[in-house]
Write an enzyme that holds these catalytic residues in place. Sequence first.
Site, PDB file in Angstrom:
ATOM      1  N   GLY A   1       0.814  -1.199   0.000  1.00 28.05           N
ATOM      2  CA  GLY A   1       0.000   0.000   0.000  1.00 28.05           C
ATOM      3  C   GLY A   1       0.852   1.255   0.000  1.00 28.05           C
ATOM      4  O   GLY A   1       1.916   1.327  -0.617  1.00 28.05           O
ATOM      5  N   GLY A   2       0.397   2.257   0.746  1.00 20.66           N
ATOM      6  CA  GLY A   2       1.110   3.525   0.815  1.00 20.66           C
ATOM      7  C   GLY A   2       2.529   3.389   1.328  1.00 20.66           C
ATOM      8  O   GLY A   2       3.398   4.205   1.000  1.00 20.66           O
TER       9      GLY A   2
ATOM     10  N   GLY B   1      22.203  10.214 -31.859  1.00 23.45           N
ATOM     11  CA  GLY B   1      21.780  10.884 -30.637  1.00 23.45           C
ATOM     12  C   GLY B   1      22.297  10.208 -29.387  1.00 23.45           C
ATOM     13  O   GLY B   1      22.516  10.870 -28.357  1.00 23.45           O
ATOM     14  N   ALA B   2      22.488   8.895 -29.451  1.00 25.06           N
ATOM     15  CA  ALA B   2      22.995   8.181 -28.279  1.00 25.06           C
ATOM     16  C   ALA B   2      24.411   8.636 -27.931  1.00 25.06           C
ATOM     17  O   ALA B   2      24.790   8.689 -26.754  1.00 25.06           O
ATOM     18  CB  ALA B   2      22.967   6.677 -28.538  1.00 25.06           C
TER      19      ALA B   2
END
Length: 514
Positions: free
Chosen positions: A169-170, A404-405
């Site tokens: 959960g949280g 771009g890499a």
Amino acid sequence: MRRSTDELQRLKEELSRGPDPEATRRQHAKGKLTAPERMELLFDEGTFTEIEPLRRHRASGFGLEARKPHGDGVVTGWGLVHGRTVFAYAHDFRVFGGALGEAHAEKIHKVMDLAEAAGAPVVGLSDGAGARIQEGVTALAGYGGIFRRNTRASGVIPQISVILGPCAGGAAYSPALTDFVFMVRGTSQMFITGPDVVQAVTGEQISHDGLGGADVHAGVSGVSGFVYDDEAECLADVRHLLSLLPQNNRELPPVVRTDDPPDRPTDALTSLVPAGPQQAYDMRAVIEEIVDDGDYFEVHEGWAQNVVCALARLDGHVVGIVANQPTALAGVLDIHGSEKAARFVQFCDAFNIPLVTLVDVPGFLPGVDQEHNGIIRHGAKLLYAYCNATVPRISLVLRKAYGGAYIVMDSRSIGADLSFAWPTNEIAVMGAEGAANVVFRREIAASPDPDATRARLIKEYKSELMHPYYAAERGLVDDVIAPADTRRTLTRALAMLRQKHAALPERKHGNPPM
């Protein structure tokens, strides 16, 4: 006074024995240690000081007024790890299943506040059943206080989460906000909604381990950076990680003496890395040859294996290493690899750890899934992290660095302080074969012998635009070095940059891609 002191001593002895011995036996039967036993393994012997051991909850209803154990299910305090102050809290599953209530949360708030004030790391040992349902919204508010402190301390002090039982959960959000997460096979689980809820909502049937076990988060989700077979091994590596980190963002990482000469030749690299750009090799072997005594500490070893992120030492000084891994997806950058490297770069920059980037990248991973799932956005995370980093940054191109890499992997154009390359480097927009097919498409198509023409044009393209000195001639590489000189070159460059100071523009904060 004697009577009061004797009473205090009896109370302290009762606290040291812990709750019901049967609860301790059940904990051990699951292969789990108790909270005090975990603290003993985490800290240097005899150095742990507990705070608020007498704290009790003040809730009533649902039988809580009749159960008010001291400590309220969490052990908090500080001690020494390798002689340096560290704060910690540990949920005690033997008390209310380690569930968090108001008093329990306030104890954690206290130790987190002390850690930030003292400028020292904080370690959370999680083994709890989530919010204490009987206390309602006050328990949820307690989690909110933890999350707020996690965020405030981010980049200020190192924060480490160690999952040693359920974390549901949280409760799972606090570890997600910290710098590193450790887990143990068979006993650790993390998930927002458990298997029963998943089955009720979606119809999917899955076990606790299958949904959120250690191997799932270490190899599939990327939530956990480290996974172990037992708690002792896990906590030993938590101690090792702490030995590599500064106390806070105002300090440098600790320096250790080493007998490994800073100018040691790395001759093995000449034969270890094949010259052919299509041939695979293990980048870990390269790292092992370069760093002090071949020792490095890898983060997220099982997740996004096409990128290697590790902490190591060069001439006794801690460095962060980011490297492409040719044995996994040929070392391309993809969504997960970009996220993994970006997070690591941000951590190193926050805590004054210089960055060494080892580049052998053919580009970004092509594909519809990658594009539709946001490779542009995720790749931009790594780009942003490097561009925003002010620590010393050195990149080394081993073989190929395309498109771009190449830019994203800490090229000179995005701010690397120094860029080096081996004589096998190929830095270009794309590989020669792909470039020739694009640039000379018509010439190849019109040729009576397209294959021979293509081969000739590929050779010409390589000789003119991809020779090993092309980038160096244009000032985009500071020097081309022999593989045997790698360690010497890196240690000298890092020594020169040790006092580097670079200021970012004044602003509240940037807006990085999320």
